[in-house]
Design an enzyme around this catalytic site. Structure first.
Site, short mmCIF file in Angstrom:
data_model
loop_
_atom_site.label_atom_id
_atom_site.label_comp_id
_atom_site.label_asym_id
_atom_site.label_seq_id
_atom_site.Cartn_x
_atom_site.Cartn_y
_atom_site.Cartn_z
N CYS A 275 0.93 -1.23 -0.04
CA CYS A 275 -0.12 0.18 -0.07
C CYS A 275 0.99 1.08 0.04
CB CYS A 275 -1.00 -0.09 1.21
SG CYS A 275 -2.13 1.44 1.47
N ASP B 104 0.62 3.80 1.86
CA ASP B 104 0.45 4.44 3.13
C ASP B 104 1.86 4.60 3.64
OD1 ASP B 104 0.44 4.48 6.13
OD2 ASP B 104 -1.69 4.00 5.69
N ARG C 211 3.15 5.02 6.58
CA ARG C 211 3.65 4.12 7.80
C ARG C 211 4.21 2.59 7.47
NH1 ARG C 211 -2.15 4.92 10.28
NH2 ARG C 211 -2.66 4.37 8.25
N HIS D 229 -2.08 -4.15 5.34
CA HIS D 229 -2.05 -3.80 6.80
C HIS D 229 -2.88 -3.11 7.19
CE1 HIS D 229 -2.46 0.89 5.88
NE2 HIS D 229 -2.33 0.43 4.59
N CYS E 287 -6.04 0.73 7.33
CA CYS E 287 -5.84 0.74 5.69
C CYS E 287 -6.94 1.81 5.47
CB CYS E 287 -5.87 -0.38 5.08
SG CYS E 287 -5.48 0.28 3.13
#
Length: 753
Positions: free
Chosen positions: A543, A545, A547, A606, A609
């Site tokens: 992803c 993302d 993080r 993850h 999300c």
């Protein structure tokens, strides 16, 4: 081939060592047969070595030839003892800068001495004396000797540069042999009056075995034994390791090689030969000519023995000036500028140059000791290298200590800490790779003093917990940061003072500076090797993302992962007729599988999300929404995972549903990957692994998909076996992944692969 290389070099080294000419041939025969048969290297060839010439010449001048033979025998006995005690690897602890500097100093000494022979004179016993008297020797040069020596040097320099004529390749014959033969032919054809090689008429006359020294010389003889043994051992072991890079056969067994060198020196000294060591020129010629077993080294000794026995008259035609020219060039080539350039990059050129100068001016043993002493001092200086940086911002002081924190750096650190005013908060970052007790006492005493004045100290250790472990029995009197130091992967806000209106460009530049200061130099060698091309181990689909850090959670480095990131780690199914088409992910999949031929593909979802929450709540906007239209259209690729979401109780929190959907989404994207023809083909052939991963943000825990239980299993904290070494995991356990990132996936009709 090695025999042809060894013949002229053995005679030349005997001349440079001020030893009988036959001693060089004896050492070549014994080094080949004995060291080759007993030693631990498959391709190393031993014999008289240029690196020992200064030592031997000094021993011959001081104690005579027969006592030098005894020293050779005793040096061999010492080598046998060292090999039996299995201490061969200890010799490799000597800095290469000292070794290369020693060999360069020996080369300069040989070249200066043999320049006199080439000019028709004789050496004068030391490098400085040879250098001082060289102008007078040039003025009184013997023209025929100069021409013969110049012919030798010219042929050696030109031979390897000649173009090939059909199947006739100049490199098939050693340049040294061709040069000596050419100089001998020139001297014989012109009838020039030059000094020639003189061999004894009989074997009995040639033999001059060891003899006991005078009682007053015992101390010097013992020192000579140790010197010959150590120099011969180090040179042989380094040569063996270097030659291992030139072949793919059996690797060298260092202790056995040391035993073989010791046995050869015992035999050579007993038979009246020079000391024996591994010789890089002959060993390289052996490896490049196709030698793969010790038989080549053994036979080269046999050929030398047969040639001297049958064709001694041919050897006696060789002019001494030809050997002098050969040795002048060999000595010059021992000053390897490539080594000096490499050492300059590692800031060790000073040791090289000081060792070279010491060997030339003082002698070999003295020069080596000077070089070793300087190398030790530089190593201590590097160990004591420490930087202390202090910065004050809004009344709070930040101190960063980097390097090795030993008693040598305590004064500098203490001076910086004492300059901090009292009653202020202090953040102390100990970015140190070692802390001794004196340094701990200094830090701890300052901390207690600062806290007594009303200040506070937060200590953060970036590497191991040197301070924390030592102070475990002393309860801290001030609040400290929790375990888990700020490291390079921490966000900017945890490493810098970040204001709300801080410009991102400034943070990026600060990060780039930190990278250049702490990491770039360490990565340069690795990245230079990777610059020629990539061979990633996996295609990693994650992803977008911020993080989720694929390289961090898999402990992988540059060149390991070919990474694709998008909202929701989605893989659109293969559909060449789809309109509109999204080729971005498909292009990456095809390139990774068909061009890079990655052995694995990983899909990593993850927790928390946003894409999964958007699917549950309904895609934001619609296809015509100008603001989020792309997002809505993209998330349609995740609708199939949403359709398979089992019905959860109405009371189930939305977060739990999002986590479950994120896991199902990983499974669905793995299925989508199999819709690509190249992926399915390689997967069915057993050449491609498909792996599911799930990263829990709240716990920073990695989970892997275990298809036999159809759920995700947390990767254990203990080390997991490498997939090459691990078999199928027992039922109910995840298959053995490596780096917390690989789980084996079964084909429908076959075992795990």
């Amino acid at each position: 081939m090695v025999f042809l290389v060894a013949m002229p070099l053995s005679l030349g080294i005997a001349v440079a060592s001020d030893a009988p000419l036959v001693a060089g041939l004896v050492a070549a025969v014994v080094g080949g047969i004995v060291a080759g048969a007993i030693g631990g290297s498959a391709v190393q060839v031993s014999g008289p070595a240029a690196g020992l010439t200064i030592i031997v010449a000094d021993l011959v001048q001081t104690y005579g030839w027969r006592v030098t033979c005894l020293i050779t025998v005793l040096a061999g006995v010492l080598q046998l003892a060292l090999g039996a005690c299995r201490v061969a690897r200890a010799a490799l602890a000597i800095s290469p800068s000292v070794i290369h500097g020693m060999l360069a100093g020996v080369g300069v000494t040989i070249a200066l001495a043999q320049a006199h022979v080439l000019l028709g004179g004789t050496p004068h016993g030391s490098a400085l004396a040879d250098l001082a008297r060289l102008p007078d020797q040039v003025a009184a040069a013997h023209a025929p000797s100069v021409l013969v020596g110049a012919t030798t040097i010219a042929v050696m320099l030109a031979w390897s540069r000649l173009p090939a004529l059909g199947r006739l390749r100049p490199r098939l014959l050693p340049a040294a042999l061709v040069a000596v033969v050419a100089a001998t032919a020139v001297a014989a054809g012109t009838g020039w009056p030059v000094e020639r090689v003189a061999l004894p008429d009989s074997l009995a006359e040639a033999w001059s075995g060891p003899a006991l020294p005078a009682p007053a010389d015992l101390h010097g003889v013992a020192l000579g034994v140790v010197t010959v043994a150590l120099v011969a051992s180090v040179e042989s072991l380094l040569c063996a390791i270097a030659v291992d890079r030139l072949h793919d056969g059996r690797r060298v067994r260092l202790n056995r090689e040391l035993v073989g060198q010791g046995a050869a020196n015992v035999a050579s000294g007993a038979l009246g030969g020079l000391p024996v060591a591994g010789v890089i020129v002959r060993s390289t010629a052996n490896a490049r000519a196709g030698g793969r077993t010790p038989l080549a080294a053994i036979l080269h000794g046999v050929w030398i023995l047969a040639f001297v026995g049958l064709f001694a008259q041919v050897v006696e035609l060789i002019p001494m000036a030809a050997l002098g020219g050969l040795l002048v060039l060999v000595g010059v080539q021992m000053v390897n500028l490539a080594h000096l350039r490499d050492l300059r990059r590692h800031r060790e050129s000073t040791v090289y140059l000081v060792t070279l100068a010491g060997v030339v001016a003082l002698g070999l043993l003295e020069g080596v000791l000077v070089g070793l002493g300087l190398a030790v001092l530089l190593a201590l200086r590097r160990l004591a290298r420490l930087s202390v940086r202090t910065q004050e911002h809004a009344g709070r002081w930040h101190v960063v200590v980097r390097g090795s924190l030993t008693f040598l750096g305590v004064p500098r650190m203490t001076q910086a800490l004492r300059a901090i005013p009292g009653r202020v908060p202090v953040d102390l970052d100990l970015d140190v790779d070692f802390m001794d007790h004196a340094a701990f006492e200094a830090v701890h005493a300052w901390r207690l003093d600062h806290e007594r004045t009303g200040g506070s100290v937060d200590i953060d250790e970036v590497h191991e917990k040197w301070y924390e472990r030592t102070s475990a029995r002393t309860p801290p009197t001030a609040k400290t940061l929790p375990p888990g130091p700020v490291r390079w992967w921490a966000p900017w806000a945890m490493r810098h003072e970040v204001d709300g209106d801080a410009r991102v460009s400034g943070l990026l530049l600060a990060g780039a500076r930190e990278y250049h200061e702490s990491t770039a130099a360490r990565m340069r060698s690795l990245m230079s090797r990777l610059a020629g091309g990539q061979r990633p181990r996996a295609l990693f689909i994650a992803c977008a993302d911020s993080r989720v850090l694929p390289n961090v959670i898999t402990a992988s480095g540059p060149g390991d992962l070919f990474t694709v990131r998008n909202l929701g780690n989605l893989v659109p199914p293969y559909d060449p007729a789809a309109a509109p088409r999204d080729d971005s992910v498909g292009a990456a999949v095809e390139y990774a599988v068909e061009v890079l031929e990655v052995p694995a593909i990983v899909v990593c979802g993850h927790s928390h999300c946003a894409a999964m929450r958007a699917l549950l709540e309904g895609a934001p906007g619609d296809a015509g929404d100008a603001a989020l239209g792309h997002v809505a259209r993209w998330l349609r690729h995740g609708a199939s995972a949403l359709a398979r979401l089992p019905g959860l109780p109405a009371s189930a929190p939305a977060a739990e549903q999002a986590h479950e959907l994120a896991r199902l989404n990983v499974v669905r994207q793995l299925e989508n990957l199999l819709s690509y023809p190249g992926v399915r083909r390689r997967h069915e052939e057993g050449r491609l692994e498909l792996t599911g991963m799930y990263f829990d943000l709240a716990t920073a825990q990695v989970h892997v998909l275990d298809e036999r239980r159809e759920n995700f299993v947390a990767v254990p904290s203990a080390a997991v076996p490498h997939p090459r070494a691990a078999g199928d995991a027992p039922d109910g356990e995840p298959a053995g992944p490596t780096r917390g990132a690989v789980v084996r996936r079964r084909r429908p009709d076959g075992p795990a692969h």
